[in-house]
Design an enzyme around this catalytic site. Sequence first.
Site, short mmCIF file in Angstrom:
data_model
loop_
_atom_site.label_atom_id
_atom_site.label_comp_id
_atom_site.label_asym_id
_atom_site.label_seq_id
_atom_site.Cartn_x
_atom_site.Cartn_y
_atom_site.Cartn_z
N PHE B 114 0.84 -1.20 0.00
CA PHE B 114 0.00 0.00 0.00
C PHE B 114 0.87 1.23 0.00
O PHE B 114 2.09 1.14 0.22
CB PHE B 114 -0.94 -0.02 1.23
CG PHE B 114 -2.39 0.20 0.87
CD1 PHE B 114 -3.05 1.35 1.25
CD2 PHE B 114 -3.09 -0.77 0.16
CE1 PHE B 114 -4.39 1.55 0.92
CE2 PHE B 114 -4.42 -0.58 -0.16
CZ PHE B 114 -5.07 0.58 0.22
N TRP B 152 -31.32 8.83 14.88
CA TRP B 152 -31.41 10.00 15.75
C TRP B 152 -30.23 10.89 15.39
O TRP B 152 -29.09 10.41 15.30
CB TRP B 152 -31.30 9.61 17.23
CG TRP B 152 -32.51 8.94 17.82
CD1 TRP B 152 -33.25 7.94 17.26
CD2 TRP B 152 -33.10 9.20 19.08
NE1 TRP B 152 -34.27 7.57 18.09
CE2 TRP B 152 -34.20 8.33 19.23
CE3 TRP B 152 -32.81 10.09 20.13
CZ2 TRP B 152 -35.01 8.32 20.36
CZ3 TRP B 152 -33.61 10.07 21.26
CH2 TRP B 152 -34.71 9.20 21.37
N PHE B 153 -30.49 12.17 15.21
CA PHE B 153 -29.46 13.10 14.74
C PHE B 153 -29.11 14.07 15.86
O PHE B 153 -29.97 14.80 16.35
CB PHE B 153 -30.00 13.85 13.51
CG PHE B 153 -29.11 14.94 13.02
CD1 PHE B 153 -29.44 16.27 13.19
CD2 PHE B 153 -27.92 14.64 12.36
CE1 PHE B 153 -28.62 17.29 12.72
CE2 PHE B 153 -27.09 15.65 11.89
CZ PHE B 153 -27.44 16.97 12.07
N GLN B 227 -7.15 15.57 2.63
CA GLN B 227 -6.52 14.65 1.69
C GLN B 227 -7.29 14.50 0.38
O GLN B 227 -8.50 14.28 0.38
CB GLN B 227 -6.39 13.27 2.30
CG GLN B 227 -5.67 12.29 1.36
CD GLN B 227 -5.32 10.99 2.06
OE1 GLN B 227 -6.17 10.14 2.26
NE2 GLN B 227 -4.06 10.85 2.45
N HIS B 229 -7.44 12.05 -2.58
CA HIS B 229 -7.06 10.69 -2.97
C HIS B 229 -6.69 10.69 -4.44
O HIS B 229 -7.43 11.25 -5.27
CB HIS B 229 -8.24 9.76 -2.73
CG HIS B 229 -7.90 8.30 -2.81
ND1 HIS B 229 -7.59 7.68 -4.01
CD2 HIS B 229 -7.79 7.34 -1.86
CE1 HIS B 229 -7.32 6.41 -3.77
NE2 HIS B 229 -7.42 6.17 -2.49
N LEU B 239 -14.57 6.55 -5.25
CA LEU B 239 -13.24 6.09 -4.90
C LEU B 239 -12.83 4.84 -5.66
O LEU B 239 -13.60 3.89 -5.76
CB LEU B 239 -13.22 5.78 -3.40
CG LEU B 239 -11.92 5.19 -2.85
CD1 LEU B 239 -10.81 6.21 -2.90
CD2 LEU B 239 -12.14 4.69 -1.43
N GLU B 242 -6.71 2.43 -3.51
CA GLU B 242 -5.25 2.42 -3.64
C GLU B 242 -4.75 1.00 -3.84
O GLU B 242 -3.65 0.78 -4.38
CB GLU B 242 -4.66 3.01 -2.36
CG GLU B 242 -3.17 3.20 -2.37
CD GLU B 242 -2.74 4.25 -1.36
OE1 GLU B 242 -2.95 5.44 -1.63
OE2 GLU B 242 -2.23 3.85 -0.30
N ARG B 273 -0.04 9.81 -0.55
CA ARG B 273 -1.14 10.28 -1.39
C ARG B 273 -1.01 11.72 -1.82
O ARG B 273 -1.36 12.07 -2.96
CB ARG B 273 -2.47 10.09 -0.66
CG ARG B 273 -2.87 8.64 -0.62
CD ARG B 273 -4.14 8.44 0.13
NE ARG B 273 -4.50 7.03 0.12
CZ ARG B 273 -5.54 6.52 0.72
NH1 ARG B 273 -6.35 7.33 1.41
NH2 ARG B 273 -5.80 5.24 0.66
N HIS B 337 -11.22 13.35 -0.22
CA HIS B 337 -11.43 12.01 0.32
C HIS B 337 -11.45 11.93 1.84
O HIS B 337 -12.27 11.23 2.41
CB HIS B 337 -10.32 11.11 -0.22
CG HIS B 337 -10.40 9.70 0.23
ND1 HIS B 337 -11.51 8.91 -0.03
CD2 HIS B 337 -9.54 8.90 0.91
CE1 HIS B 337 -11.31 7.71 0.48
NE2 HIS B 337 -10.13 7.67 1.06
N GLU B 361 -12.12 9.38 12.19
CA GLU B 361 -11.76 10.49 11.32
C GLU B 361 -12.08 11.84 11.93
O GLU B 361 -11.40 12.83 11.64
CB GLU B 361 -12.46 10.35 9.96
CG GLU B 361 -11.90 11.31 8.91
CD GLU B 361 -12.49 11.11 7.52
OE1 GLU B 361 -13.13 10.06 7.29
OE2 GLU B 361 -12.31 12.00 6.67
N ARG B 372 -2.36 11.35 5.48
CA ARG B 372 -2.61 10.01 6.00
C ARG B 372 -2.16 8.98 4.98
O ARG B 372 -2.42 9.10 3.78
CB ARG B 372 -4.09 9.83 6.30
CG ARG B 372 -4.46 8.40 6.67
CD ARG B 372 -5.91 8.29 7.08
NE ARG B 372 -6.84 8.37 5.96
CZ ARG B 372 -7.05 7.41 5.07
NH1 ARG B 372 -6.38 6.28 5.15
NH2 ARG B 372 -7.95 7.57 4.12
#
Lengths: 318, 558, 296
Positions: B114, B152-153, B227, B229, B239, B242, B273, B337, B361, B372
């Site tokens: 990776f 529920w928000f 970032q 990507h 996406l 990678e 990246r 991304h 995140e 990252r």
Amino acid sequence: MHVTLQVKRFNPEAPEPKPYQQEYFLEVEEHFTVLDTLIKVREEVDETLALRCSCRASICGSCAMRINGHAALACKTKLSGVMDPHGHVKVEPVGNMPVIKDLVADMKPFWDKVRAVEPWLQPQGPEPEHEYIAPNEAMIHLTGVMACIMCGACVSDCTVLEVDSNFLGPAALAKAYRFVADPRDDASPTRLRALEQYGGVWDCTRCYECVQVCPKGVDPMGRIMALRDKAVHVGLDQTIGARHTEVFTESVRHSGTLDELRLAIKTPGIFNIPAQLSQLRWVGLRAMLKGKMPPIFHKSIPGLRHVRRIFEKVEGQP
Amino acid sequence: MPEHDVLVIGAGLAGMRAALAASRAGADTALVTKVHPVRSHSNAAQGGINAALTDRGDDWEDHAFNTVKGSDWLGDQDAIEVMCREAGDAIIELEHMGVVFNRDEEGRLGTRRFGGQERARTFFVADITGQAMLQVLYEKVLKARVRAYEEWFVTSLAMEDGVCQGVVALELRTGQLHLIKAKAVILATGGAGRVYEPTTNGLIVTGDGMALAYRAGAPLMDMEMVQYHPTTLKGNGVLITEAARGEGAYLLNAKGERFMERYAPKMMELASRDVVSRAEQTEINEGRGVDGCVLLDLRHLGRELIETKLGYIKEVVTDFLSIDLADRPIPIRPGNHYIMGGIKTDVQGATPVPGLYAAGECACVSVHGGNRLGANSLLDTIIFGRRAGEAAAAYAREMDRPSISESIIAKTQEEMSSFLARDANGDSAAKIRLTMGQVMTDHVAVFRDEAGMQIALKTVRELKARYACLAVQDKGRVFNTSMLFTLELGFMLDVAEVSCVSALARKESRGAHYRTDLPERDDVNWLKHSLVYASPEGPRIDSAPVTITQWPPQRRVY
Amino acid sequence: MKYAFFPGCVSRGGCPELYPAALKVCDLLGIELEELRSASCTGAGVLQEKNRKLGDTLNARTFAMAERLGLPIMTICSTCQGVMGQAKKRLDEDEKYRSEINQILAEEGLEYQGKVVVKHLLWILVEEVGVEKMKALVKVPLQGMKLAPFYGCYLLRPTDALGFDETPERQTSLETVIEALGGDPVDFRGKTKCCGFPILTINERNSLTMVANHTLEAKGNGAEAMVTPCPLCHLNLDGFQGKAASQRGKEINLPILHLPQLVGLAFGVSPKELGMQRHLVSTDVVITRLSARAKG
């Protein structure tokens, strides 16, 4: 290009709530999916239209709905592929689940069924220090079932769920298979015993709806069939369904074609008097009178020995 | 009125891992999630999860160094050490939970290469690793019977005297507002991709937790580190993992050259990246692109490998571009991304606000610093999700029951009522979001400069003023998605403003923050984290030191 | 037009009216048939449950027999068609699998070469005979008789084993035939659903609920009769309609016709020759209507 979306809507807060149809006519780009179009409706025409969506890339499973009567992911359905010659597309919420509002269904029955199959790995004994050793073929096989994103399309269009909400349904059963087929899970006998009960694997009517509508190629029906096979292999072969399959196969070995009388009698078992009488009363006698019965003496096909040879050769193989 | 010891907001990988940890530690735990757990955006992570398994001779310090280098030395090395040291056990734990990781010929966990890693240490499930992990964590949550407030928000944190005592949440099904009291709250709400347009992120990724924490007085850290990507599909920006490059795919320009040779001769397509994205954008800007894109070529990998290890991207490319990627290269370009920045936490997931934790995140520990590495995000969620869950449970054990009263709901009630009361005025949440997304993409993306970022900040502030006058057309209570989007937009605008302010403040280039007017890294003045606090006068800038343990800063070359 | 005829098990068993009806209709259409008398059952999906390779081998044998005659295969049962289509797909896509199976067939002197075409009579009517020729053969126009098409699952799903990509008209072939004969197809949701036959012995309640649902829905939409290209569906929809009605607590009385019977009636064949007196749900209503039309 232009499209007319014919959306089945429902507003639970209306004075007399009941489903109604609303049409949206708009101009869209050629490459638009049904989801792109619905989002455009929401953003430019009618922001009260409720639907679930997130990833736009067929991985989150939120946007399952019925498009022209068949369940699909809206984000994966190109408009150009589903528009009729007049540019119309019918959009409705998924089936077999109550509707909360517009295209938002209440998936609680779905999640409850998934939970009912105890969908977590049940290994026995102490955990190894490192990873469980498992062949890659097994993991690749399981990846095909793990591909299920729990979108509900299969459950939406399942013909058995339409008539019997007790059926576990294709998604839950495919999930159950995922564990039965996992070499690290040790609960197969218990799982299979539960799955052979009413509402389980034998209630599937093999109609291929789930296979047809699954957006991820999970093949739920194929997994249900595989579970049936595993059930029989661990000795759970006395259900009507297991006997039916066995007798059918035997019949073909015996004469090359299906002997329905034999099937009808042997499946419940010749000593299962209530079943035999029931069928006799309703169908058997009347059929006999009308001349609609299969012949009592079933003829074998010419060349039967070749069929028997095939049975021997193939069944003898692993 | 509901009350718990530990309340986890967000039921993605970090959230569910935190909830499991808290629950196992004996805390009365609940999840609050605006979508069903398996709809969380963790499911979109494709390529894999990093770990150094010492029993096969791998070295976690090597993984840590790669991560430090990937972060362009903005990552806190103590946090990175924690993450990399604990990674091996975390992978085994995931496998024991049931994740169907790929195996080698001996039936042991298999790896792929990776980005930014010199050695293959990325564990994976085809190209659906995030989804595969998310499903398994959900299974564990089901088994543990963790209570979930589904759909529920959360509209605000319930703060009393600077201490977090729960949340105010909108029950989407009924439109009712609730106060859920908790001794500790863990935010695990993910990133903020929808601040940009286009983005790989799903529609639900709206920076909720970051804005909630910010408004409650917690600092947001390194928010300029966004970032891009390298491989997002032309058209819808979806996406493309990678892992394609990890399995050997090439990046080609219009001339058919593997142009990464000129930018990262050693690591080529598997440089970090930000380096790859800048390389691609340069090729495109200098006229060597193909229709605003470059090409990702997988043909030489062979159909069988693609079908077993990259089946999802094959599906996506077929669906959206009608291309068979075993036969033809595919057009890709850099796409928004991930955000390295987030709510500042320590290595236990604690924010500076008492009672408030964060993981995943939405948090910034910081393990990713300025950039990252691929497959480190999934690891981040599991390690710090667990740590935050344990820490929050321990904190809750020492705390008295929350004393906050239900009257706190009134504020959100008023906000919602004012949106509902207004008549349509031609503006809409969708329009505001689109303008925000476009200006952020134009000026706070791969290449930035002072003038551009100023334009972005100014525009965002104008949009905030417009936002305050918005009218929500859907006046219903049940599943009012219009109200939901409007509230989410408020969060996004806060995040956008903070990102712009942060970006303007950092007078250097580092990691993903590349300024054409200040292209050099400046360790003398800028080896520090950017912090932004909310204040009545607007965002207030501060800084925090970077923790260096083993690896003093060096030049970053791939 | 000449076909290797595969009648399937039920058309000579539980639905003995289907076989002569099919023969008669083909005769009128000028379709020459050579019956594959030593072909076995397709397995109907049931045998495949137990052992898929066994099913594929039995079907490969049938295909090879037709190939040896140099003829395409005609089926008169949705289930036969669907099962054969799936077997063929698996055999065609995997060379190794195909050659393994051919090794077993070799002892009988047979080889499946992948050339055979398998088509249901319904598709042959639409694709080979054509609407115009059908119309020309009509002696007893149906004059708008309302008929509900019921396909049977295996003639509709999975679509990739049924050639729908190449020939999308197959999806509406039954309506096309009904219209060509002068009938008026009735639309109803159940037309593409399952009749319940596969679970008749396993869960009779569900099976009969399906029968009641589809027949009542069709009737409610104005259908005077239902027509199906699958004798297994017929067994359930006709044979068990009475029991389904009793379970539902409501009369149904919807005559169920086999596809060749409908075609035969329109072509002027006598109902007796088409075996319509054998149905458990009386078809008198249909016959009376048509004879009234013929006279009038």
